[in-house]
Design a protein around this motif. Sequence first.
Motif, PDB file in Angstrom:
ATOM      1  N   LEU A   7     -11.389 -38.451 -29.047  1.00  0.00           N
ATOM      2  CA  LEU A   7     -12.001 -38.622 -30.358  1.00  0.00           C
ATOM      3  C   LEU A   7     -13.421 -39.116 -30.237  1.00  0.00           C
ATOM      4  N   ALA A  14     -20.234 -34.068 -31.756  1.00  0.00           N
ATOM      5  CA  ALA A  14     -20.449 -33.454 -33.052  1.00  0.00           C
ATOM      6  C   ALA A  14     -21.635 -34.087 -33.765  1.00  0.00           C
ATOM      7  N   ARG A  22     -30.000 -30.485 -37.648  1.00  0.00           N
ATOM      8  CA  ARG A  22     -30.747 -30.999 -38.787  1.00  0.00           C
ATOM      9  C   ARG A  22     -32.254 -30.951 -38.493  1.00  0.00           C
ATOM     10  N   PHE A  70     -30.946 -46.174 -62.681  1.00  0.00           N
ATOM     11  CA  PHE A  70     -30.993 -44.824 -63.221  1.00  0.00           C
ATOM     12  C   PHE A  70     -31.974 -44.670 -64.370  1.00  0.00           C
TER      13      PHE A  70
ATOM     14  N   ALA B 164     -21.439 -26.446 -44.484  1.00  0.00           N
ATOM     15  CA  ALA B 164     -22.518 -25.611 -43.999  1.00  0.00           C
ATOM     16  C   ALA B 164     -22.285 -25.107 -42.582  1.00  0.00           C
ATOM     17  N   SER B 165     -21.619 -25.886 -41.727  1.00  0.00           N
ATOM     18  CA  SER B 165     -21.439 -25.439 -40.351  1.00  0.00           C
ATOM     19  C   SER B 165     -20.186 -26.047 -39.759  1.00  0.00           C
ATOM     20  N   MET B 167     -19.891 -27.530 -36.907  1.00  0.00           N
ATOM     21  CA  MET B 167     -20.188 -28.826 -36.304  1.00  0.00           C
ATOM     22  C   MET B 167     -20.105 -29.952 -37.327  1.00  0.00           C
ATOM     23  N   ARG B 168     -20.684 -29.703 -38.497  1.00  0.00           N
ATOM     24  CA  ARG B 168     -20.637 -30.720 -39.546  1.00  0.00           C
ATOM     25  C   ARG B 168     -19.193 -31.002 -39.956  1.00  0.00           C
ATOM     26  N   LEU B 170     -16.502 -30.551 -38.126  1.00  0.00           N
ATOM     27  CA  LEU B 170     -15.832 -31.252 -37.028  1.00  0.00           C
ATOM     28  C   LEU B 170     -16.202 -32.726 -37.010  1.00  0.00           C
ATOM     29  N   PHE B 171     -17.483 -33.005 -37.228  1.00  0.00           N
ATOM     30  CA  PHE B 171     -17.916 -34.390 -37.220  1.00  0.00           C
ATOM     31  C   PHE B 171     -17.182 -35.169 -38.303  1.00  0.00           C
ATOM     32  N   PHE B 174     -13.482 -35.702 -37.327  1.00  0.00           N
ATOM     33  CA  PHE B 174     -13.243 -36.719 -36.316  1.00  0.00           C
ATOM     34  C   PHE B 174     -13.560 -38.111 -36.825  1.00  0.00           C
ATOM     35  N   LEU B 177     -10.406 -38.982 -38.587  1.00  0.00           N
ATOM     36  CA  LEU B 177      -9.336 -39.272 -37.626  1.00  0.00           C
ATOM     37  C   LEU B 177      -9.537 -40.645 -36.993  1.00  0.00           C
ATOM     38  N   ALA B 178     -10.792 -40.954 -36.637  1.00  0.00           N
ATOM     39  CA  ALA B 178     -11.073 -42.231 -35.990  1.00  0.00           C
ATOM     40  C   ALA B 178     -10.792 -43.380 -36.949  1.00  0.00           C
ATOM     41  N   GLN B 222     -26.924 -39.839 -56.175  1.00  0.00           N
ATOM     42  CA  GLN B 222     -27.580 -39.484 -57.441  1.00  0.00           C
ATOM     43  C   GLN B 222     -28.798 -40.376 -57.669  1.00  0.00           C
ATOM     44  N   ARG B 225     -31.682 -39.418 -55.261  1.00  0.00           N
ATOM     45  CA  ARG B 225     -32.243 -38.087 -55.342  1.00  0.00           C
ATOM     46  C   ARG B 225     -32.878 -37.751 -56.688  1.00  0.00           C
ATOM     47  N   LEU B 425     -23.208 -41.881 -48.519  1.00  0.00           N
ATOM     48  CA  LEU B 425     -24.561 -41.405 -48.829  1.00  0.00           C
ATOM     49  C   LEU B 425     -25.152 -40.681 -47.623  1.00  0.00           C
ATOM     50  N   LEU B 429     -26.411 -36.814 -47.333  1.00  0.00           N
ATOM     51  CA  LEU B 429     -27.785 -36.454 -46.990  1.00  0.00           C
ATOM     52  C   LEU B 429     -27.833 -35.479 -45.819  1.00  0.00           C
ATOM     53  N   PHE B 430     -26.870 -35.582 -44.896  1.00  0.00           N
ATOM     54  CA  PHE B 430     -26.843 -34.656 -43.767  1.00  0.00           C
ATOM     55  C   PHE B 430     -26.006 -33.417 -44.061  1.00  0.00           C
ATOM     56  N   ILE B 432     -22.914 -33.104 -44.691  1.00  0.00           N
ATOM     57  CA  ILE B 432     -21.620 -33.099 -44.013  1.00  0.00           C
ATOM     58  C   ILE B 432     -20.525 -33.170 -45.080  1.00  0.00           C
TER      59      ILE B 432
END
Lengths: 110, 497
Positions: A7, A14, A22, A70, B164-165, B167-168, B170-171, B174, B177-178, B222, B225, B425, B429-430, B432
């Motif tokens: 893990l 990952a 990115r 806000f 989107a991908s 990898m995202r 999977l990250f 995991f 899971l962790a 929100q 951004r 957050l 932003l990434f 994911i």
Amino acid sequence: MFVIAGLVLLGCAALLAAVRERRTRTASRGLDWPPLALIATGAALHVLLAESAGFIVAAALLFWFIARAFDARHPLRDGVCAIAVAVASYALFDYALQLPLPAGILGGWL
Amino acid sequence: MGTFDGLALGFANALTVTNLFWALLGTTLGTAIGVLPGIGPALTVAVLLPVTFGLDPVSAFIMFGGIYYGAMYGGSTTSILLNTPGETGSIATAIDGHQMALQGRGAAALTTAAIGSFVAGTLATLALALFAPALASVALEFGPAEYFALAMLAFAAVTALLGASLMRGLFSLFLGLALGLVGIDQLTGQARFSFGIPQLLDGIDVVILVIGLFAVGETLYQAARHAREQPAAVKLRSFTGMSRDEWRRSWPAWLRGTAIGFPLGVLPMGGSVIPTFLSYLAEKRVSTRPEEFGQGAIEGVAGPEAANNAATAGVLVPLLTLGVPSSATAAILLAAFQQYGLQPGPLLFSTRPELVWTLIASLLIGNVMLLVLNLPLAGLWARVMLLPRPLLFGGVLVLASLGVYSLNRSLLDVGLLYAVGVLGLALRLFAIPLVPAVLGLVLGPMAEQQFRRAAAISEGDLSVFVSRPISAALLAAALLVVIAPWVVQRLRRAQRG
């Protein structure tokens, strides 16, 4: 132990891949920091004051700071709503759902 | 118990004043949160979990079911009038729905969405009532190896197909899971990832993580951004309904949407996003006027809106019969079952038939309520949509904080809630996706336990996972879901080059 090691390794891989991907993309628009700071202040005050000053005060402050984040135009309206929401949710939890919350400085009146 | 007897029992239980009240409350709340952008059913059920702790489980699940269904109805209103999907399942609706609203046909779009949701919701719930007992009796044969393989399929599908991908995804998986590993190992009693903090020995409460990721994370996102923008909605002029031609074009799309949505909801694919887009593409393909798509084609609203409701009912099939969730809301519903000490799975149908069948009957009743709530009251919901966001998010976080505090009466939990919110957050932003993390968190401990149980039964021989036919097929499907998109991409590239 194998599960844990796998893990951690895969998680790091990952993360690296995600960050690398990115970077190749266009730079993100910057974050709007002032509203985030306002929410952080509200949350910190909320956690610090919840047991000493009571949940009504703490929740009203949290609400008001988030509303400030806000919208800068209606501090008074937001304040009124903050007190109303805090009192209503305290009543909901304490009386209707029997989940007692700390009363704090308002303890004498409740 | 057969479907017919079950439904009879369910309706007898559901048609009491108290249970009708919970259904009405759930559907109203569900529509409201569906209409409000940024607040979805997963978040709402999570925030309500601590509040409903003292409630009778049957009442609580009637309400949760109403919320899940209602959110799919409400999401279309925001998509059509605001062009901001209230739900992930309504993204496809916004494409043509908003165009229709701009052309002054908003009422027709809302009507086809509401009636389509009703038709699909009713048909798919009946299909749930028909298939779930059959699947439950098949699932009685499942051993630990099959359950582990099933969890792997759910992980693979949600990770590979959402976001989107790979990898995202999977990250995110995991990470979930962790986080699910924190606490005392159930088999050996060893403490894992608790870093010597005694409060972590019990594990991190799923409710705190979900409220943090969804409610706090979304609020921060929100705020960071577009805090100061207030969205502009298209005004709904008169409620004219649909013309004869629009009816003629809508009903085949509703049925096709249902046919696409239900089976894809049953397969673990992360809920309603994929079925809605597939339905949209299917409508475009079979239409005699494909050029109208994107310009306000009513089929582009009718199909996806039917598909998202059908998928919602479909998601309940593996949740109730196997205990395997495939969307964020279903994962939280599983956590809700566990909160009441219930384990969804094949045995639930024999141990708690009144709970399962009352829930299914209530979903059918809820669909009728939702049609009534949404058709004549569309104008009212359009106003709810414009609730000032400062008050909305302020209220959400106050409820979230109070709810999390009341779980264990611990301020440490409230602090943890905001820390998880910052994590949420960052993930947003990434880009994911959050669903794999929630699934990993809720399903991970189950998968681990079943893996070790299977290995113990076979005395450490891991070939048990591939020598049992059902388990092997499920694992092969999981592998296929991950590899197939990559292979298809390669083939396409080879064709072009």
